[in-house]
Each structure stands twice: as C-alpha cells, then as structure tokens.
Design an enzyme around this catalytic site. Structure first.
Site, PDB file in Angstrom:
ATOM      1  N   LYS A  41      29.054  67.927  15.120  1.00 57.16           N
ATOM      2  CA  LYS A  41      29.985  67.537  14.058  1.00 57.16           C
ATOM      3  C   LYS A  41      29.451  67.973  12.693  1.00 57.16           C
ATOM      4  CE  LYS A  41      31.853  63.370  14.328  1.00 57.16           C
ATOM      5  NZ  LYS A  41      33.279  63.078  14.343  1.00 57.16           N
TER       6      LYS A  41
ATOM      7  N   ARG B 217      29.375  58.356  10.983  1.00 52.30           N
ATOM      8  CA  ARG B 217      29.717  58.775  12.355  1.00 52.30           C
ATOM      9  C   ARG B 217      28.548  59.464  13.024  1.00 52.30           C
ATOM     10  NH1 ARG B 217      35.729  59.467  12.463  1.00 52.30           N
ATOM     11  NH2 ARG B 217      36.347  59.576  10.297  1.00 52.30           N
TER      12      ARG B 217
ATOM     13  N   GLY C 116      33.233  59.385  22.144  1.00 48.61           N
ATOM     14  CA  GLY C 116      33.394  57.939  22.275  1.00 48.61           C
ATOM     15  C   GLY C 116      32.166  57.192  22.775  1.00 48.61           C
TER      16      GLY C 116
ATOM     17  N   MET D 245      29.049  57.065  21.360  1.00 45.11           N
ATOM     18  CA  MET D 245      28.188  56.451  20.343  1.00 45.11           C
ATOM     19  C   MET D 245      29.063  55.792  19.283  1.00 45.11           C
ATOM     20  SD  MET D 245      25.180  59.236  20.149  1.00 45.11           S
ATOM     21  CE  MET D 245      26.258  60.608  19.985  1.00 45.11           C
TER      22      MET D 245
ATOM     23  N   ARG E 219      35.543  71.539  16.728  1.00 44.41           N
ATOM     24  CA  ARG E 219      34.547  71.808  17.770  1.00 44.41           C
ATOM     25  C   ARG E 219      35.230  72.595  18.880  1.00 44.41           C
ATOM     26  NH1 ARG E 219      34.299  65.585  19.991  1.00 44.41           N
ATOM     27  NH2 ARG E 219      36.509  65.457  20.411  1.00 44.41           N
TER      28      ARG E 219
ATOM     29  N   HIS F 257      26.701  65.815  58.396  1.00 43.16           N
ATOM     30  CA  HIS F 257      27.595  66.650  59.189  1.00 43.16           C
ATOM     31  C   HIS F 257      28.982  66.723  58.550  1.00 43.16           C
ATOM     32  CE1 HIS F 257      30.438  67.399  62.529  1.00 43.16           C
ATOM     33  NE2 HIS F 257      29.535  68.306  62.845  1.00 43.16           N
TER      34      HIS F 257
ATOM     35  N   SER G 165      16.643  84.013  56.030  1.00 41.06           N
ATOM     36  CA  SER G 165      17.715  83.299  55.354  1.00 41.06           C
ATOM     37  C   SER G 165      17.224  81.867  55.156  1.00 41.06           C
ATOM     38  CB  SER G 165      18.983  83.322  56.203  1.00 41.06           C
ATOM     39  OG  SER G 165      19.982  82.594  55.541  1.00 41.06           O
TER      40      SER G 165
ATOM     41  N   CYS H  91      21.286  80.237  53.051  1.00 39.35           N
ATOM     42  CA  CYS H  91      22.549  79.787  53.655  1.00 39.35           C
ATOM     43  C   CYS H  91      22.650  78.270  53.684  1.00 39.35           C
ATOM     44  CB  CYS H  91      22.723  80.382  55.044  1.00 39.35           C
ATOM     45  SG  CYS H  91      21.451  79.868  56.189  1.00 39.35           S
TER      46      CYS H  91
ATOM     47  N   TYR I 238      20.999  87.888  48.476  1.00 43.58           N
ATOM     48  CA  TYR I 238      22.342  87.292  48.483  1.00 43.58           C
ATOM     49  C   TYR I 238      22.264  85.782  48.659  1.00 43.58           C
ATOM     50  CZ  TYR I 238      21.844  86.781  53.535  1.00 43.58           C
ATOM     51  OH  TYR I 238      21.403  86.407  54.774  1.00 43.58           O
TER      52      TYR I 238
HETATM   53  C1  PEP Z   1      20.029  74.636  56.707  1.00 43.27           C
HETATM   54  O1  PEP Z   1      19.258  73.910  57.296  1.00 43.27           O
HETATM   55  O2  PEP Z   1      19.988  74.845  55.487  1.00 43.27           O
HETATM   56  C2  PEP Z   1      21.137  75.276  57.448  1.00 43.27           C
HETATM   57  C3  PEP Z   1      21.929  76.139  56.860  1.00 43.27           C
HETATM   58  O3  PEP Z   1      21.315  74.885  58.732  1.00 43.27           O
HETATM   59  P1  PEP Z   1      22.086  73.542  59.170  1.00 43.27           P
HETATM   60  O4  PEP Z   1      22.674  72.955  57.955  1.00 43.27           O
HETATM   61  O5  PEP Z   1      23.094  73.963  60.160  1.00 43.27           O
HETATM   62  O6  PEP Z   1      20.962  72.756  59.755  1.00 43.27           O
END
Ligand code: PEP
Ligand code: MG
Length: 935
Positions: A26, A97, A106, A108, A365, A483, A817, A884, A904
C-alpha cells in the site's frame, strides 16, 4: 541514520513502487501514485523495519526511537494541508492503515477518523458545517480504536448503538440525530472505561501512537498468522503503517467511495470499467453488505440490472452508475485507470473516495483474479504490447490452473450451501451426487444412470470399479497419497480424503457428520480443491481448455526444459493426458488392470496357489528319487492352475497395453511391473470371501485362511514391488511379454519397463534378467533379429538404500524414476496412509514447512534425490531421470526437479498443464536469479 518514515503528497514522494518490501504494497503504491501526480491524500509510511523493531524493542522504546521522525512528518502534513493535528481551527484527521509487502486483505487492523478530541470537535463541526457528521465520525473512531487498540469487545459497542436506536425507534444508523449520536458517544465512553479502567484518550498524539502500535501488533494476530500460513507468505519483516489525511465519502450527497478493477477480475474481460461504489458512505459500508453497491460504468450497471431482474427505469432511479451520477469524477477515474494500467502493465485494483465532488485515490495494487481472468489478462496484454510472453507466463500461477481443468461449483450456489465438514483437498474439482457406501453399489447405481459419490472409510484397489464411475470420492481416513487420493487424481475425479469428522456405518449405510445424518441416496457435494463437504446438490460449471488458456500453455512450452509426462493406466487416461499436453506416460501402474471384469478371478486363482507352487518348487530342487516323484505329483495340480492363470492374464494385459500404445501415438510409455502386496487383491469382508469361494468352487474357510496367511503387519514395507517379482518371476515375465508383444503390434510404440521398489542392485539385476530372457524368447518366437524399438529397462528410486547406492544401481538401469510417495514414506519414516493424523500438527509447529507428501521435502527427501542423481550419472552419464510420485505435478516440487536436473516430471493427467507451467516458471526464476547475480 536509518530512515523509518517516508512522506508522500503533492505530486511527489520519498518512496516508489519498487520499495514494497520496506513500505509495504500500500505504502509503495501510494508513493508511486503521488509521484505520478495522481490525487492521493498526503501522508506518510512507517516502514516494515519499524514493525520489526516494534517486536524487538517493544512499543515504548520503539516510539522513543521513531517519534521524532513521525512528528517531523506530521508537521510536513500540516504544512501541506493547512490543517493542524489535535488543535486549531482546521484540525487534521488521519487514517492509520496496515500494509505488508504482500496483500493480506482484512487480516490486519485499521483506525479511521483519528484526531477527534474534545479540543478539536467544535472546530471540526464548524469546518464540516455538519454537526451530525462529526459526531458520527467520532463514534466510529471510538468504536474502531476501542476494538482495535484496546480489544474492547465489539459486540458491546454494537449493543449500545442498538440500544439507542431502539429507544428512539430508529431502523438505520443514518436516522440517528445529532443528540442521539451524542448519547451513543456517552455510552461508548462508559464501555471503554469499564473495559480499560481509563478514560478514552483525548490527546491526538497519544491516539496516533497507540493506533500505530496496535497496527504493528496486528501483524501477529492469529488471523494474520493463519492467513500467511494458508497463502504461504514467508520471509517478510512485518507490516508497514500508513498514516494518511482523512478524506470523507460520507459527508453528504456529493461524496462517495468505491473499489474498481481495471479489468474484470472474474473473467479478465476489458469491455467496460468494472467496479462498485456507494454514495455518502465510508469504505467499510461498501464491504458491510447493508446497502447494495452500485456499478461504476453505465454499461456495467445495465448488465448488473439485467442479471438482477431490475428494470432500466428502476435502475436509473435507484442504482445509477457513477458515470451517470457524477460524470466528471467518472471521467477522471477512467483516465486514472488507463494511466495506472499502462504504468504498472498489470491489472489494478483501486480504492477511491469522492469528497465534495473531488476524487481521491486511496490505493492501487495488482488485482486478485480468478485463473480464467489471469490467463485472459496475460494473453490480452501481450496482444496489446503491454507485456512480453515471458511476463505473461510468469504472471499465471501454476497452482491456480486447477480451477480451469475441472468442473467447479457455481460460486453463488457454493457460498449459499451448508458446509458439513472439511477434509484434505485430495483431488480437485467439484462433484455433486447421491451417497453410496460401497464400490459395488456405485457401479450398480451408475449403471442405472445415477450420479454417485462414493463414501468410504478408506479405499483399496478392489474399489477401483466404483471409483471409476463415481462423480466424487469421500474418505474418512487417509492422506494426500492415500489410495483414494492417488487414484482419484489419476482419474481426474474430485476427492476429499481424510475427513475425520465423517463417521461411517457400512451396516446401516449411513454417515454422521457433525450432527447431520446422511443415508444412502442422499445428495452431498464435494469441493476437491478446498476439501469441503456440503449438504445437498450444488450446480457445477464445466471447464474449457481453449483460447487464452491454450495460448499461455504454448508460451510456457517455449520456455521449459523439463519434459512433462503423465501417470496413466488406461487408454482413456492416456488420451486425456495427451490432450493436456503430456509427452508420454511416466508411470503406468499395472495393478489396476488386474481388477477389471473376470481377470480378478484369474489373478486370485494364481494367488491361491502361488505360495504352494513356490514352496514345492524349492523342495523339488533339493529332493531326489521317490521324494522327488512325490513332490512332482503334489506340484502338478497347483502348477497347472498357476500357469493357466498366467495364460489367461497374458492376452488381457497385452490388450491393455495395445490400447495405451495406440492412445500415445508414438510417445514413450513407462510401464511398472506389479507393485502392491497380494493381499490387496483379495476380499477382506465375509461376503466378499464367500463370493470368491463360490466363484472358484472352494470352501469359504479356505479363502479366509488364504487372506489370513497373506496378512502383513506392515504391508507397505512388506512383500510388494520387485520383491513379488523375485518370489514369483513368472508374473514379471508374463507382464514383460505382454508389454513387448503389444509394442510389436502397435507401430511406433516406445515401451519402457520399470522395476518398482528396488533397494539393492541385485534385486534389479535379477528382475532385469527375467525381462531380458523374456524379450529374447519373444524375439525367437517371432523370428526377429532385433526389436523395432530400444529395450529400455529402468527402476524406481523409492527406497532410501536405492538412492544411497544409486551409482551401483545405475549400472543396471537405463533410467531412474523417483517414486517420491514411497521415498517420502521411507525417507521421513511417515506412513503414507496414517501420517495425515499428525502431519497437520507438524506443519502448524513449523517442523515441516509443508506436508511432505504434497510438497517435496527438499531438505531430506530432496537430498536423497540429489545424491541419487549425482551418483547415478557418475557411473551412467546417459541415465534418464524422472519423477512419478505425486510431487511431479506440484509446482514447488517441479521447480526442485528442474534444479536437480531431472529430464522429466510425471503426474496425473489433470495436473499436466500445471506441471508444464511450473516447469516454465522454474526456468524463468532461474533466469531472474542469474540476472540478479550478474548485477
Ligand atoms: C511412488 O511411490 O512415488 C509411486 C509413484 O508409486 P506408488 O504411489 O504406486 O507406490
Ligand atoms: Mg511406490
């Protein structure tokens, strides 16, 4: 000497917009507007450094240090305005302010109308020519000061005000006369005295000192602390405090106040001037919602009237636009809007007040906006040559794209809905449907054309069918990598996980949530982006992925270095992933394929005899003579069943992979061999076990025994991953065969075989040999000298030992991975499924900055990754590196993956655009920091 206070006013300022860290957003922008010559009421800003000192020295010592500067700036203000603070015929009133470097709307405190005392009140009445107005201003000031500075309960002031209104039969505050307002002031004095044991301060300087102290103090009020935690605001010194000449929007009919956006903050449109105002009102009245704010522009006003079913005649009479009511002020404001946008090259959110027909700017802002507005504004501004494509990409927050990728609730309907409970925002989107408590019911109801929400205490792989047809999934237990959460994200299905207040009774098919009873078939709604569970139906809006969104994504792709793949296990998910821009599949989990249709029967048949086959084979290897013959006889039947199951599964798996390769159209696909423990494929309830026994022509007792024999105390650290393949290499061989045979059938396929959960190089070497032998066998059968695709065999890095011995492991692997779900579980020692219970406390206590299952723990798990990358590449320079785990789609973690040099990231299809944008941001951040260093 340090400078603690910065002045602004009369066309110039000591600060500027770049000084946000010191002057707060501000303060820096008020200075900038003053420098631009815009009409800003003059004032000064005490810096965030003063706030830091407030906490270091305490209020008393602080003011000893900074009061001389404050007084000097007050004197400048007096000179500029021709008014005097706390005295004289033209008393100066100020507002106090807060304003941190990052806006915390809002959170502070603010004190307005400061400087009214018994000494100044008569002069103020004389000056304003309106006694009632001054008494109203005084009571508002007392109320704010009492509440903010002295923590007098706000309700007490409200009761007192209501009491006077009732006594004189007034409906609205505005109907109170001067004398009645004086009575309100009297009772406020009494309340103040009762709660503080002292008189209301009658010295303007004392009022200012205490108000400034209170605003500094509000930096650490629980509201502000929680807000910073929720919005991940870190590393700031504190709040600055802005002391500014008061201008009044409530001093009569030629006064007003409002907020405006230079473009529409919900759609990004730039058709007309968006904003609201109220005549004869103070800022707080606009937000209080007692009066209906009016639109600034005529066009906006007409649109608003149409949407609210208000006739043009009524609109003009009761809700005219500022453009119609005060055309001169509107024109000036519209000019300022254009000027600010050009200057800031960013959509602005401004606050203004009109006092006696004169416009004053109180704030500007960068405006908060929806993701839809963010992408539209960014791409439009490039077209308008206001910003570069690089700026445009940097301006869209990757995490907010979630809003664009899933259906969302219609905002008004959501605001009106009844919240039942809160869980983890496990998979984004919005879902509304009828409650069912089992996967089978979900499938049955879905077949009848009903929209269902699957509610489970927790889910397991056998629920996959029900999860696939459900519009939304709610679980009472489990964390962000449970899961339910992982599978739902993969499917793009909305999921709220770990809603601890939900008490489910499968028997009676009911649940209790904070006093509300919900039974099968009742409607509920889930917001998977916020984790909120609602009662009843809420309307949803579908996403669109074209236009500005597509443009921003193309630009992002230009900048990023990281590849982006998806975690997908079906042709449908693979196609979705490709549509979202995935360059391949980084994790195809094969276990879900074992549940579909009749194949679960085949697989259960295999599980039933697997242990016997293994045991007898070992015995056989050691036996000879009669003993050998006896064992061979014993082995014959189970082995037949084992092989038959494998034979049945092979074509089914092959078909799955053919579908996926086709959907990928030549993109690479990393397929992981079977990972979960075998008991996950068996029914755990009595009815399920009876069903399995019947299908297989067995005694139910036998099934129960089998389930019990496979029970593990700690299945996540048990017989799973490549450990299964070590015990039952035929299963791995069957899967490899299916992969290779499928790849041979679909031209251009690029399969990559991934061995899960290896912790020792020998585990990998053994499984790799199984794969290589199988490939050789297929080649021989098909009379091929060479496969038309490279044989790529790699492993997941999920076990800390694998990371530590990555140099050895890399000698056997074409790629790594990082399975950071398990690597976090084993690296931090937190159970993926149970840690949700206490990780909230860990984050609150600051032990971890974030839930390590959501945002990669750079300091621990990240170090394991860095080590594995370095060691792996030391023995295998061409090793391909990816991730992954769920972190692969989380922006901060993606940045880390870029920094450690992965090739990746792979994430659920619906997070692919987020990962693409986050990968681009990582490059831009790196560029910025290099530029900074070279300066
Ligand atoms: C992991 O463990 O990060 C993975 C990708 O395998 P999962 O989640 O199937 O155990
Ligand atoms: Mg894993």
């Amino acid at each position: 000497m340090a400078k603690y206070v910065y002045f602004f006013g009369a066309g110039k300022a000591e600060g500027k917009r770049e000084m946000k860290e010191l002057l707060g957003g501000k303060g820096a922008n008020l200075a900038e507007m003053a420098n631009l010559g815009l009409p800003v009421p003059p004032g000064f800003t005490a810096t965030t450094e003063v706030c830091r000192k407030y906490y270091e020295l305490g209020e008393e010592k602080l003011f000893k240090l900074v009061e001389p500067e404050i007084k000097k700036n007050l004197a400048r203000l007096e000179k500029l305005t021709g008014k005097t603070f706390g005295r004289g015929p033209k008393p100066l009133l100020v507002s106090v302010r807060s304003g941190a470097a990052v806006s915390m709307p809002g959170m502070m405190d603010t004190v307005l109308n400061l400087g009214i005392t018994s000494e100044t009140i008569d002069a103020l009445i004389e000056l304003a020519g309106n006694e009632r107005f001054v008494w109203d201003a005084y009571r508002r000031f007392m109320q704010m000061f009492g509440d903010v500075v002295m923590r007098v309960p706000r309700e007490e002031f409200e009761h007192a005000l209501d009491g006077v209104k009732k006594k004189y039969n007034r409906q609205l505050d505005t109907q109170l006369t001067t004398d009645e307002l004086k009575k309100v002031v009297e009772s406020y004095r009494r309340i103040y005295r009762k709660h503080t044991g002292e008189e209301f301060p009658d010295d303007a300087m004392a009022q200012l000192r205490r108000s400034m102290g209170a605003v500094f103090g509000s930096w650490n009020n629980p509201r502000a602390v929680t807000y910073r935690q929720l919005h991940d605001i870190r590393g700031l010194l504190g709040t600055a405090v802005n002391v500014q000449t008061m201008v009044f929007g409530n001093m009569g009919e030629k006064c007003g106040t409002g907020v405006a956006f230079t473009r529409d903050p919900s759609t990004g449109q730039n058709k007309y001037f968006y904003g609201e105002y109220l005549m004869n009102a103070q800022g707080e009245d606009v937000v209080a919602g007692i009066r209906t704010p009016q639109q600034i522009s005529r066009q906006g006003s007409r649109e608003w009237a149409r949407n609210n079913g208000i006739s043009e005649k009524e609109r003009r009479a009761n809700y005219p636009s500022l453009e119609e009511l005060m055309p001169k002020c509107f024109k000036e404001l519209d000019r300022i809007r254009a000027r600010l946008e050009k200057h800031y090259r960013e959509m602005q959110d401004v606050e203004f007040t009109i006092e006696d027909g004169k416009l004053h700017m109180l704030q500007t802002r960068a405006g908060k906006r929806t993701a839809a507005a963010a992408v539209k504004i960014a791409s439009d501004m490039v077209k308008e040559k206001l910003i570069s494509t690089e700026d445009a990409v940097a301006r869209v927050e990757p995490g907010t794209l979630d809003q664009l990728l899933h259906p969302v609730f219609e905002p008004k309907a959501e605001a009106a809905a009844k919240q039942l409970a809160r869980g983890l925002p496990a998979s984004p989107g919005a879902a509304t449907g009828q409650v069912v408590f089992s996967a089978e019911e979900a499938e049955r109801w879905a077949e009848m054309g009903r929209t269902v929400i699957l509610v489970r205490i927790e889910t397991s792989p056998e629920d996959i069918g029900g999860m696939a047809v459900a519009k939304g999934i709610l679980t009472a237990r489990g964390g962000m990598t449970s899961h339910a959460a992982v599978v739902a994200r993969g499917m793009g299905t909305c999921c709220v996980a770990g809603a601890g207040d939900v008490v489910i009774d499968y028997k009676s098919k009911t649940m209790h949530v904070n006093g509300v009873h919900v039974k099968e078939g009742d409607w509920i709604s889930l917001n998977g982006s916020t984790g909120v569970l609602y009662e009843g139906k809420i309307d949803t809006i579908e996403p669109r992925l074209t236009g500005a969104f597509a443009t921003i994504m193309q630009w992002a792709d230009k900048y990023r270095r990281l590849g982006v793949r998806a975690n997908a296990d079906t042709p449908h998910d693979a196609a979705t992933a490709v549509r979202f821009g995935a360059e391949g599949i980084g994790l195809c989990r094969t276990e879900h394929m074992f549940f579909e249709g009749d194949r679960i029967i085949s697989f259960r048949r295999l599980i039933l005899v697997a242990d016997t086959v293994k045991r007898l084979r070992l015995d056989l290897a050691q036996a000879d003579g009669e003993e050998k013959k006896k064992i061979e006889k014993q082995l014959a039947a189970p082995l037949k069943q084992y092989n038959r199951a494998l034979r049945e599964l092979l074509p089914l798996q092959r078909k799955d992979f053919i579908g996926i390769f086709k959907a990928l159209k030549g993109r690479p696909c990393t397929i992981r061999l079977l990972d979960p423990p075998l008991h996950e494929f068996l029914p755990h309830d009595e009815a399920g076990q009876r069903g399995m026994a019947k299908t297989m022509g067995l005694d139910a007792k036998r099934v129960k025994e089998l389930v019990e024999s496979l029970h593990e105390f700690n299945p996540m650290l048990g017989h799973r991953g490549c450990r299964l393949g070590i015990t039952y290499p035929e299963v791995s061989a069957m899967q490899v065969r299916a992969i290779v045979e499928a790849a041979l059938k679909v031209k251009g396929s690029k399969p990559e075989i991934m061995i899960p959960l290896a912790g020792h190089v020998k585990e990998l070497a053994l499984q790799k040999q199984v794969a290589l032998d199988t490939i050789e066998a297929v080649k021989k059968e098909q009379k091929l000298k060479k496969l038309p695709f490279p044989v790529c065999i790699g492993t997941m890095i999920e076990v800390p030992r694998a990371a530590i011995t990555a140099d050895e492991i890399a000698e056997e692997a074409d790629f790594f991975s990082f399975g950071t779900n398990d690597l976090t579980q084993m690296g931090c020692g937190f159970s993926r499924d149970d840690a949700g219970k206490f990780l909230g406390d860990y984050v609150r206590e600051g032990i971890y900055d974030y839930d390590p299952f959501q945002v990669l723990d750079r300091g621990g798990v990240g170090k394991l990754m860095e080590m594995a990358c370095r060691l792996g590449r030391s023995t295998s320079p061409k090793l391909k590196l990816g991730i992954c785990g769920e972190h692969g789609g989380e922006p901060k973690s993606v940045e880390f993956c870029h920094q450690v040099g992965l090739d990746y990231v792979s994430c659920s299809p619906y997070r692919v655009p987020i990962a693409r944008l986050a990968a681009a941001h990582a490059v831009l951040a790196e560029k910025r920091s290099k530029r900074k260093k070279s300066k």
